[in-house]
Design a protein around this motif. Sequence first.
Motif, short mmCIF file in Angstrom:
data_model
loop_
_atom_site.label_atom_id
_atom_site.label_comp_id
_atom_site.label_asym_id
_atom_site.label_seq_id
_atom_site.Cartn_x
_atom_site.Cartn_y
_atom_site.Cartn_z
N GLN A 91 -2.85 2.71 16.33
CA GLN A 91 -3.93 1.73 16.36
C GLN A 91 -4.44 1.41 14.96
OE1 GLN A 91 -5.08 0.27 19.47
NE2 GLN A 91 -3.05 1.12 19.86
N ILE A 92 -3.66 1.78 13.94
CA ILE A 92 -4.09 1.61 12.56
C ILE A 92 -3.03 0.83 11.79
CG2 ILE A 92 -4.51 2.89 10.41
CD1 ILE A 92 -5.77 5.09 12.20
N LEU A 93 -3.48 -0.07 10.94
CA LEU A 93 -2.57 -0.84 10.09
C LEU A 93 -2.63 -0.31 8.66
CD1 LEU A 93 -3.38 -4.46 11.31
CD2 LEU A 93 -1.44 -3.01 11.98
N CYS A 94 -1.50 -0.25 8.01
CA CYS A 94 -1.45 0.16 6.60
C CYS A 94 -1.80 -1.05 5.73
CB CYS A 94 -0.05 0.66 6.25
SG CYS A 94 0.43 2.16 7.11
N ASP A 95 -3.10 -1.26 5.52
CA ASP A 95 -3.54 -2.37 4.68
C ASP A 95 -4.26 -1.89 3.43
OD1 ASP A 95 -5.85 -1.47 5.84
OD2 ASP A 95 -6.32 -3.34 6.90
N HIS A 96 -4.19 -0.58 3.18
CA HIS A 96 -4.72 0.03 1.96
C HIS A 96 -4.07 1.40 1.82
CE1 HIS A 96 -7.26 1.60 5.23
NE2 HIS A 96 -7.41 2.67 4.47
N PRO B 45 0.84 -1.20 0.00
CA PRO B 45 0.00 0.00 0.00
C PRO B 45 0.88 1.25 0.00
CG PRO B 45 0.02 -1.00 2.17
CD PRO B 45 0.79 -1.93 1.27
N THR B 46 0.30 2.36 -0.43
CA THR B 46 1.05 3.61 -0.38
C THR B 46 0.53 4.48 0.75
OG1 THR B 46 -0.42 4.71 -1.98
CG2 THR B 46 1.53 3.58 -2.86
N ASP C 181 5.88 3.71 -0.43
CA ASP C 181 5.43 2.32 -0.35
C ASP C 181 5.66 1.84 1.07
OD1 ASP C 181 4.73 2.15 -3.03
OD2 ASP C 181 6.72 1.47 -3.63
N VAL C 182 4.67 1.09 1.59
CA VAL C 182 4.74 0.63 2.97
C VAL C 182 4.45 -0.87 3.00
CG1 VAL C 182 3.69 0.85 5.26
CG2 VAL C 182 3.94 2.86 3.81
N PRO C 183 5.19 -1.65 3.79
CA PRO C 183 4.86 -3.07 3.91
C PRO C 183 3.41 -3.25 4.36
CG PRO C 183 7.00 -2.63 4.89
CD PRO C 183 6.38 -1.28 4.57
N ASP C 184 2.70 -4.14 3.65
CA ASP C 184 1.29 -4.38 3.94
C ASP C 184 1.12 -4.79 5.41
OD1 ASP C 184 -1.41 -4.79 3.64
OD2 ASP C 184 -1.18 -6.74 2.68
N GLY C 185 0.27 -4.09 6.13
CA GLY C 185 -0.03 -4.43 7.51
C GLY C 185 0.85 -3.75 8.54
N LYS C 186 1.74 -2.87 8.10
CA LYS C 186 2.60 -2.18 9.06
C LYS C 186 1.80 -1.16 9.87
CE LYS C 186 7.11 0.04 9.40
NZ LYS C 186 8.41 0.17 8.73
N ARG C 187 2.14 -1.00 11.13
CA ARG C 187 1.46 0.00 11.95
C ARG C 187 1.70 1.38 11.35
NH1 ARG C 187 2.60 -0.98 18.32
NH2 ARG C 187 0.64 0.18 18.61
N LEU C 188 0.65 2.17 11.29
CA LEU C 188 0.75 3.48 10.66
C LEU C 188 1.77 4.37 11.35
CD1 LEU C 188 -0.16 5.61 8.62
CD2 LEU C 188 -2.14 6.08 10.10
N VAL C 189 1.81 4.35 12.67
CA VAL C 189 2.77 5.20 13.38
C VAL C 189 4.20 4.88 12.98
CG1 VAL C 189 2.92 3.70 15.43
CG2 VAL C 189 3.40 6.15 15.64
N LEU C 190 4.49 3.59 12.79
CA LEU C 190 5.83 3.18 12.39
C LEU C 190 6.11 3.55 10.94
CD1 LEU C 190 6.08 -0.31 14.13
CD2 LEU C 190 7.22 1.81 14.81
N ALA C 191 5.11 3.43 10.08
CA ALA C 191 5.28 3.80 8.67
C ALA C 191 5.52 5.30 8.53
CB ALA C 191 4.05 3.37 7.87
#
Length: 141
Positions: free
Chosen positions: A100-105, A24-25, A35-45
């Motif tokens: 509390q959010i995952l980068c899945d989209h 996902p972007t 570009d971010v690894p799918d499922g990465k925590r948003l705060v970390l991304a």
Amino acid sequence: MAARLLGEHRYPPAVLGQYNSWMPTLTVEGYGTFDVPDGKRLVLAIEQEAGVDILHACGGNARCTTCRVEFIDGEPAKQTVAERDRLTARALTGVRLSCQILCDHDMTVRAISRLQGSGRPDPGGTPQTAIMPPAEWVESD
Ligand code: FES
């Protein structure tokens, strides 16, 4: 003879590999799109991919709300119970807790809580890779 992947005969493995690992972007206003690894925590991304000095004073445990972001696009329809309860307790609206959010989209956010100008000595402990406390999902309000 090993089975061939669909389309293997038409595209070189290097090209196929690019499309087999969808990412996902993440767009952070003022910083760019990453570009971010799918499922990465948003705060970390936001911190690691986008290079933003976002705060995470409680270490990503849904307690401090310093990891708050504003969504411009792609706000998730679900949230963790911990996020819902913390935002309600602090009477916060129009923001989400990036821990509390995952980068899945694909998503676009505004990083509104940064170390620069905060007066804090550091952004806080590095959040774990998994959402903490363990995620219990509900629909967003
Ligand atoms: S609530 Fe503290 S880092 Fe997210």
